[in-house]
Motif scaffolding. Structure first.
Motif, PDB file in Angstrom:
ATOM      1  N   THR A 157     -11.692  13.515 -27.290  1.00  0.00           N
ATOM      2  CA  THR A 157     -10.811  14.322 -26.448  1.00  0.00           C
ATOM      3  C   THR A 157     -10.155  13.413 -25.419  1.00  0.00           C
ATOM      4  O   THR A 157     -10.841  12.766 -24.612  1.00  0.00           O
ATOM      5  N   LEU A 183      -8.768  13.729 -33.176  1.00  0.00           N
ATOM      6  CA  LEU A 183      -8.225  13.499 -31.840  1.00  0.00           C
ATOM      7  C   LEU A 183      -7.605  14.771 -31.301  1.00  0.00           C
ATOM      8  O   LEU A 183      -6.870  15.472 -32.009  1.00  0.00           O
ATOM      9  N   THR A 184      -7.881  15.058 -30.027  1.00  0.00           N
ATOM     10  CA  THR A 184      -7.311  16.242 -29.388  1.00  0.00           C
ATOM     11  C   THR A 184      -7.081  15.933 -27.920  1.00  0.00           C
ATOM     12  O   THR A 184      -7.618  14.964 -27.381  1.00  0.00           O
ATOM     13  N   ALA A 215      -4.410  15.072 -24.700  1.00  0.00           N
ATOM     14  CA  ALA A 215      -3.067  14.678 -24.272  1.00  0.00           C
ATOM     15  C   ALA A 215      -3.024  13.196 -23.914  1.00  0.00           C
ATOM     16  O   ALA A 215      -3.976  12.650 -23.351  1.00  0.00           O
ATOM     17  N   THR A 216      -1.900  12.547 -24.250  1.00  0.00           N
ATOM     18  CA  THR A 216      -1.589  11.200 -23.770  1.00  0.00           C
ATOM     19  C   THR A 216      -0.141  11.194 -23.294  1.00  0.00           C
ATOM     20  O   THR A 216       0.751  11.653 -24.010  1.00  0.00           O
ATOM     21  N   SER A 220      -1.688   8.988 -29.998  1.00  0.00           N
ATOM     22  CA  SER A 220      -3.032   9.487 -29.742  1.00  0.00           C
ATOM     23  C   SER A 220      -4.064   8.424 -30.099  1.00  0.00           C
ATOM     24  O   SER A 220      -4.835   7.975 -29.247  1.00  0.00           O
ATOM     25  N   VAL A 223      -5.320  14.857 -36.157  1.00  0.00           N
ATOM     26  CA  VAL A 223      -4.796  15.039 -34.811  1.00  0.00           C
ATOM     27  C   VAL A 223      -4.490  16.524 -34.665  1.00  0.00           C
ATOM     28  O   VAL A 223      -3.679  17.072 -35.416  1.00  0.00           O
ATOM     29  N   MET A 261      -2.761  18.316 -29.750  1.00  0.00           N
ATOM     30  CA  MET A 261      -2.425  17.187 -28.888  1.00  0.00           C
ATOM     31  C   MET A 261      -1.051  17.395 -28.268  1.00  0.00           C
ATOM     32  O   MET A 261      -0.173  18.041 -28.862  1.00  0.00           O
ATOM     33  N   THR A 262      -0.848  16.810 -27.105  1.00  0.00           N
ATOM     34  CA  THR A 262       0.473  16.650 -26.505  1.00  0.00           C
ATOM     35  C   THR A 262       0.652  15.176 -26.204  1.00  0.00           C
ATOM     36  O   THR A 262      -0.160  14.584 -25.491  1.00  0.00           O
ATOM     37  N   ILE A 263       1.702  14.582 -26.767  1.00  0.00           N
ATOM     38  CA  ILE A 263       1.977  13.159 -26.570  1.00  0.00           C
ATOM     39  C   ILE A 263       3.416  13.026 -26.068  1.00  0.00           C
ATOM     40  O   ILE A 263       4.346  13.592 -26.654  1.00  0.00           O
ATOM     41  N   THR A 310       0.630  20.376 -32.582  1.00  0.00           N
ATOM     42  CA  THR A 310       0.812  19.255 -31.662  1.00  0.00           C
ATOM     43  C   THR A 310       2.264  19.197 -31.183  1.00  0.00           C
ATOM     44  O   THR A 310       3.180  19.611 -31.895  1.00  0.00           O
TER      45      THR A 310
END
Length: 276
Positions: free
Chosen positions: A90, A117-118, A120-121, A134, A154, A157-159, A185
């Motif tokens: 995470t 993968l979860t 935010a980056t 991510s 993935v 997620m927010t990238i 995502t």
């Protein structure tokens, strides 16, 4: 210690094989292997170090995740082999450094597999020469020593970043990638500019991709925006799908369901459906 004969055999596991791997639609793992921090482990005859807390610094050698972990800052460079054993990482990383991801860089000859993968980056700085993803900001192999990435999920997620932003890796050169699913995502620019934005990669060069899925994922940039990758050169893509309500938007030009900009004729058995 323990010894694992590590194979992906979820249907017909026999003695000495792990009943472990992705489910049939490749959106989650069937089981995970938990290991204590003081346990030594041999995987297919090689010794691996067990990690049970947030990564930091550089990693050279062989590593396995022994449990689920959370990270609020990017680790450094990976030079070696990294097995997730079905565990979830995470991420909650926001930084103005030029490379944002679980790893800042994955080096030549390295392999990464079996991680979910979860989180935010976010790259928050102003540098045009920046990378966000991510799993890694960038992965840089060589012609004789590819980076190998397989069996990665993935999800949720927010990238975001300036340029070279991908749901998995911002920029990859000389690599082999298979069995990756990005779902639920958002991959987006964080400023008025934002080129090379993709559901899985921002930009790839000399990469062979196979069995890639992007589902219910929104990708937004200015130029060179794609469901799989923003830009693709000298690479191949097979058995890829962008679907399930995904969207790809370029506010200026060069948007594509699979790639925003492609210099290759090696795209086979790949399609886009239910995507705007």
């Amino acid at each position: 210690g323990i010894s694992l004969n590590y194979e992906h055999n979820t249907a017909n596991a026999s003695v000495g094989e792990l009943n472990f791997g992705m489910n049939t639609d490749k959106t989650d793992f069937i089981g995970m292997i938990n290991l204590g921090s003081n346990t030594s482990v041999s995987v297919n005859g090689a010794d691996y170090n067990i990690l049970t807390s947030a990564l930091s610094g550089n990693y050279t050698g062989n590593y396995v995740l022994g449990t689920n972990i959370s990270m609020s800052a990017a680790a450094g460079t990976l030079l070696g082999n990294f097995l997730g054993l079905g565990h979830t990482v995470t991420l909650n990383i926001s930084s103005n450094t030029a490379s944002v991801g679980m790893f800042t860089t994955i080096s030549a000859s390295s392999t990464v597999s079996d991680i979910k993968l979860t989180g935010a980056t976010h790259y928050t700085g102003p540098m045009a020469s920046s990378f966000a993803g991510s799993l890694a900001a960038s992965a840089q192999g060589t012609s004789g020593a590819h980076v190998t990435i397989s069996d990665i999920i993935v999800n949720n997620m927010t990238i975001s970043g300036y340029n070279n932003v991908g749901g998995l890796v911002g920029y990859l050169v000389y690599g082999d990638v298979s069995d990756v699913t990005v779902s639920n995502t958002t991959v987006t620019k964080n400023a008025a500019t934002g080129n090379n934005i993709g559901g899985v990669f921002g930009q790839i060069n000399y990469v062979d991709l196979s069995d890639i899925s992007v589902l219910n994922t929104d990708v937004t940039g200015v130029m060179y925006v794609g469901g799989i990758t923003g830009s693709l050169a000298n690479s191949s893509l097979s058995n890829a799908i962008v679907a399930a309500g995904s969207s790809v938007t370029a506010t200026n030009s060069y948007a594509g369901g699979l790639a925003g900009n492609a210099y290759t004729d090696k795209i086979t058995d790949s399609y886009v459906e239910n995507t705007s």
